[in-house]
Design a protein around this motif. Structure first.
Motif, PDB file in Angstrom:
ATOM      1  N   ILE A   1      -2.376  -0.987 -37.560  1.00 53.10           N
ATOM      2  CA  ILE A   1      -1.146  -0.563 -37.664  1.00 53.10           C
ATOM      3  C   ILE A   1      -0.989   0.958 -37.096  1.00 53.10           C
ATOM      4  N   GLN A   2       0.306   1.617 -37.212  1.00 55.83           N
ATOM      5  CA  GLN A   2       0.522   2.912 -36.731  1.00 55.83           C
ATOM      6  C   GLN A   2       0.800   3.539 -38.215  1.00 55.83           C
ATOM      7  N   VAL A   3      -0.004   4.698 -38.108  1.00 57.48           N
ATOM      8  CA  VAL A   3       0.054   5.723 -39.227  1.00 57.48           C
ATOM      9  C   VAL A   3       0.301   7.154 -38.867  1.00 57.48           C
ATOM     10  N   PRO A   4       1.014   7.770 -39.710  1.00 60.58           N
ATOM     11  CA  PRO A   4       0.995   9.275 -39.431  1.00 60.58           C
ATOM     12  C   PRO A   4      -0.353  10.056 -39.129  1.00 60.58           C
ATOM     13  N   LEU A   5      -0.303  11.264 -38.126  1.00 59.97           N
ATOM     14  CA  LEU A   5      -1.408  11.695 -37.618  1.00 59.97           C
ATOM     15  C   LEU A   5      -2.253  12.429 -38.974  1.00 59.97           C
ATOM     16  N   PHE A   6      -1.814  12.712 -40.019  1.00 58.20           N
ATOM     17  CA  PHE A   6      -2.579  13.311 -41.247  1.00 58.20           C
ATOM     18  C   PHE A   6      -3.524  12.253 -41.728  1.00 58.20           C
ATOM     19  N   ILE A   7      -3.444  11.072 -41.317  1.00 59.17           N
ATOM     20  CA  ILE A   7      -4.385   9.880 -42.164  1.00 59.17           C
ATOM     21  C   ILE A   7      -5.484   9.831 -41.531  1.00 59.17           C
ATOM     22  N   ASP A   8      -6.811   9.873 -42.638  1.00 56.74           N
ATOM     23  CA  ASP A   8      -7.878   9.741 -42.079  1.00 56.74           C
ATOM     24  C   ASP A   8      -8.652   8.659 -42.464  1.00 56.74           C
ATOM     25  N   GLU A   9      -9.965   8.494 -41.854  1.00 58.89           N
ATOM     26  CA  GLU A   9     -10.694   7.007 -42.363  1.00 58.89           C
ATOM     27  C   GLU A   9     -11.040   7.313 -43.725  1.00 58.89           C
ATOM     28  N   GLY A  10     -10.950   6.265 -44.436  1.00 61.62           N
ATOM     29  CA  GLY A  10     -11.238   6.338 -45.864  1.00 61.62           C
ATOM     30  C   GLY A  10     -10.186   6.344 -46.785  1.00 61.62           C
ATOM     31  N   ASP A  11      -9.146   7.054 -46.276  1.00 56.88           N
ATOM     32  CA  ASP A  11      -7.746   7.031 -47.072  1.00 56.88           C
ATOM     33  C   ASP A  11      -7.174   5.617 -47.579  1.00 56.88           C
ATOM     34  N   LEU A  12      -6.584   5.640 -48.724  1.00 59.33           N
ATOM     35  CA  LEU A  12      -6.077   4.376 -49.227  1.00 59.33           C
ATOM     36  C   LEU A  12      -4.306   4.701 -48.917  1.00 59.33           C
ATOM     37  N   ILE A  13      -3.901   3.493 -48.173  1.00 61.63           N
ATOM     38  CA  ILE A  13      -2.599   3.708 -47.975  1.00 61.63           C
ATOM     39  C   ILE A  13      -1.617   2.559 -48.380  1.00 61.63           C
ATOM     40  N   LYS A  14      -0.325   2.493 -48.564  1.00 61.94           N
ATOM     41  CA  LYS A  14       0.494   1.412 -49.100  1.00 61.94           C
ATOM     42  C   LYS A  14       1.061   1.020 -47.586  1.00 61.94           C
ATOM     43  N   VAL A  15       1.023  -0.243 -47.222  1.00 62.29           N
ATOM     44  CA  VAL A  15       1.819  -0.873 -46.203  1.00 62.29           C
ATOM     45  C   VAL A  15       2.733  -1.876 -46.506  1.00 62.29           C
ATOM     46  N   ASP A  16       3.785  -1.894 -45.787  1.00 57.63           N
ATOM     47  CA  ASP A  16       4.932  -2.847 -46.192  1.00 57.63           C
ATOM     48  C   ASP A  16       4.683  -4.089 -45.269  1.00 57.63           C
ATOM     49  N   THR A  17       4.365  -5.005 -45.777  1.00 58.34           N
ATOM     50  CA  THR A  17       3.883  -6.556 -45.464  1.00 58.34           C
ATOM     51  C   THR A  17       4.850  -7.249 -44.170  1.00 58.34           C
ATOM     52  N   ARG A  18       6.081  -7.015 -44.647  1.00 57.72           N
ATOM     53  CA  ARG A  18       7.281  -7.559 -43.891  1.00 57.72           C
ATOM     54  C   ARG A  18       7.586  -6.993 -42.419  1.00 57.72           C
ATOM     55  N   THR A  19       7.185  -5.609 -42.435  1.00 60.63           N
ATOM     56  CA  THR A  19       7.554  -4.835 -41.162  1.00 60.63           C
ATOM     57  C   THR A  19       6.058  -4.170 -40.651  1.00 60.63           C
ATOM     58  N   SER A  20       4.887  -4.606 -41.204  1.00 64.54           N
ATOM     59  CA  SER A  20       3.584  -4.055 -40.751  1.00 64.54           C
ATOM     60  C   SER A  20       3.628  -2.376 -40.572  1.00 64.54           C
ATOM     61  N   GLY A  21       4.422  -1.866 -41.382  1.00 61.96           N
ATOM     62  CA  GLY A  21       4.589  -0.282 -41.469  1.00 61.96           C
ATOM     63  C   GLY A  21       3.962   0.502 -42.711  1.00 61.96           C
ATOM     64  N   TYR A  22       3.403   1.526 -42.164  1.00 62.14           N
ATOM     65  CA  TYR A  22       2.842   2.524 -43.245  1.00 62.14           C
ATOM     66  C   TYR A  22       4.150   2.854 -44.085  1.00 62.14           C
ATOM     67  N   VAL A  23       3.886   3.084 -45.247  1.00 57.55           N
ATOM     68  CA  VAL A  23       4.704   3.406 -46.375  1.00 57.55           C
ATOM     69  C   VAL A  23       4.329   4.771 -46.946  1.00 57.55           C
ATOM     70  N   GLU A  24       3.011   4.924 -47.431  1.00 55.11           N
ATOM     71  CA  GLU A  24       2.900   6.126 -48.111  1.00 55.11           C
ATOM     72  C   GLU A  24       1.476   6.186 -48.303  1.00 55.11           C
ATOM     73  N   ARG A  25       0.625   7.383 -48.324  1.00 54.54           N
ATOM     74  CA  ARG A  25      -0.805   7.468 -48.708  1.00 54.54           C
ATOM     75  C   ARG A  25      -1.016   7.512 -50.128  1.00 54.54           C
TER      76      ARG A  25
END
Length: 189
Positions: free
Chosen positions: A161-185
């Motif tokens: 998926i596409q994530v913002p530039l500040f996201i790193d390996e090991g981060d836990l994020i919330k993803v919208d399963t309908r759009t396959s989009g990043y929501v928040e860290r």
């Protein structure tokens, strides 16, 4: 049970040509001349295709009784995905074709909603949002938090998926399963 055209409205499940459809939208039309009819937009519950169909006033439409069950994802073997019914603990195998793109967000023990017609799985709905861990992404550069760029990242289910530039390996994020989009860290581990 047969329905008259007056009973066709949004959310009703009907049987057309031995396929189960849910009515998305229905317009009741009463022309000045001739009999009334209903123009309905239908979604096939098995493959999610949408089509329009017109029902005449004298037609009887067969209602389909669709059962909702809570399922818990267990594992996959080949092209079959195995779920456990949360009520009676039965194992249910669903073909990969029935799930489509939803397979990329299936993680162990996730609760989903299964829709059944005559004990056959029509479809499976994921929760709208899931929390996943970033497995691999390019490291962020200091100062990138202000820009609104994105980068590819692989999540624990194997999807990219596409994530913002500040996201790193090991981060836990919330993803919208309908759009396959990043929501928040969710948090930084």
């Amino acid at each position: 049970m047969a329905l008259s055209i007056n009973e066709i409205k949004s959310g009703v499940t009907i049987l057309v040509d031995n396929c189960v459809y849910v009515v998305i939208d229905a317009q009741h039309v009463k022309p000045g001349k001739g009999a009334a009819f209903v123009r309905a937009k239908l979604r096939n519950m098995k493959n999610s295709n949408v089509q329009e169909k017109t029902f005449r006033g004298d037609e009887k439409i067969e209602q389909a009784f669709v059962e909702e069950r809570k399922l818990q994802y267990q594992y996959n073997s080949g092209h079959l995905y195995h779920f456990m019914d949360s009520d009676n603990f039965e194992e249910i195998a669903v073909a990969e074709e029935s799930l489509g793109d939803k397979t990329k967000f299936l993680k162990d023990n996730i609760e989903v909603m299964g829709y059944f017609f005559k004990d056959e799985v029509l479809s499976v709905n994921l929760p709208n949002f899931i929390e996943v861990k970033i497995i691999h992404t390019e490291p962020g550069i200091k100062g990138d938090t202000a820009k609104s760029g994105t980068k590819p990242a692989e999540i624990e289910t194997g999807a990219n998926i596409q994530v913002p530039l500040f996201i790193d390996e090991g981060d836990l994020i919330k993803v919208d399963t309908r759009t396959s989009g990043y929501v928040e860290r969710v948090n930084k581990e």
